[in-house]
Enzyme design. Sequence first.
Site, short mmCIF file in Angstrom:
data_model
loop_
_atom_site.label_atom_id
_atom_site.label_comp_id
_atom_site.label_asym_id
_atom_site.label_seq_id
_atom_site.Cartn_x
_atom_site.Cartn_y
_atom_site.Cartn_z
N LYS A 299 -13.09 -3.26 9.70
CA LYS A 299 -13.44 -3.93 8.44
C LYS A 299 -12.50 -5.10 8.15
CE LYS A 299 -10.02 -2.17 5.69
NZ LYS A 299 -9.22 -2.79 4.61
N ARG B 109 -6.05 -9.37 1.58
CA ARG B 109 -5.30 -10.42 2.28
C ARG B 109 -6.06 -10.91 3.52
NH1 ARG B 109 -0.65 -6.16 4.09
NH2 ARG B 109 -0.93 -5.63 1.91
N ALA C 209 -3.98 -1.88 -3.55
CA ALA C 209 -2.70 -1.29 -3.93
C ALA C 209 -2.45 -1.37 -5.44
CB ALA C 209 -1.58 -1.98 -3.16
N TRP D 80 0.82 -1.21 0.00
CA TRP D 80 0.00 0.00 0.00
C TRP D 80 0.86 1.26 0.00
CZ3 TRP D 80 -3.63 2.23 -1.96
CH2 TRP D 80 -4.47 3.17 -1.36
N ASP E 17 -15.24 0.57 2.00
CA ASP E 17 -14.06 -0.26 2.26
C ASP E 17 -14.47 -1.64 2.78
OD1 ASP E 17 -11.37 -0.77 2.25
OD2 ASP E 17 -10.87 0.51 3.95
#
Length: 329
Positions: free
Chosen positions: A189, A253, A138, A14, A242
């Site tokens: 989240k 991930r 990313a 990121w 998000d």
Amino acid sequence: MNKKTIAMLGAGSWGTAVAIHLAKIGHKTLLWSHNPQHVALMAEQHSNPAYLPGIPFPENLIPSDNLIECVQSANYVIIAVPSHAFAEIINKIPKPTQGLAWLTKGVDPASHELLSQLVASRFGVDFPIAVISGPSFAKEVARFLPTALTLASNNTNYQKKMHQLFHHDNIRVYLSDDLIGVQLCGAVKNILAIACGISDGLGYGANAKAALITRGLAEMTRLGLSMGARQDTFLGLAGVGDLVLTCTDDQSRNRRFGLLLGREVPIPEAEHQIGQVVEGKHNAAQICAIANKNRVEMPICEQINALLHGIVHAQEAVNNLMSRPAKEE
């Protein structure tokens, strides 16, 4: 706007992606990593093969392992390290001249504090800060694909400068002053994404995943409101935006980690297969502690935390959620 020098502290996927974005739009960008071998590899290959392979660096993106030099030579400093390393970084760096922004999503594992609280303790409560969050993978940012982000700050002048720094044809930045809400969204989240991954790994289908996202959003909102956040934040990019992205797309991930757990892969092996920090695993206990302190029920997060600590297995966690007493929505 005038081009600036940016210090990006953290060369994971990121931090690297945002550094590439900033360099592409003309800013000299210093990408710091604590690992000299990692820096040497990035400098040699003009890319980050370890965390963002296949995406070349612009010429004005410069890898470095000199933390202090990066901060002192930059107009703006942005932190992109994992949440468990955040406190160490802010305690090492000199006070940035303009303010401090971060991309890190999580809470401090030692104190259970929000990252903004750590910065206030280090640099003062009036020190300008900004949190950048929202639905953003990313690779897509690094490839200049359209993305919308939330930028929350305690200082309108600093917020305006950071908005000008980031905003471009491919990135639209929305402004907020709800630092608490935006930070909580980013932390919770990830835990919910693990839950959705586990559900899919168990083969439970779309109905179960939709329920987890919806009830997870309710948990996140309850916690935020108890701490002074605004409800609309949880319905915006940093919240539901998000949350949906992280829970449903395998670029996440945290979701992939959950998928492995649902398929009965042991936690250490699942972490090894992911190969990068799984923030939801690190933050589950902290979020549950914050919820307990504020007397907020977060049953999904509590079951994920119990699973991560070996108290329940995946099927048992689901059974515990489904057998809770009936209540109004």
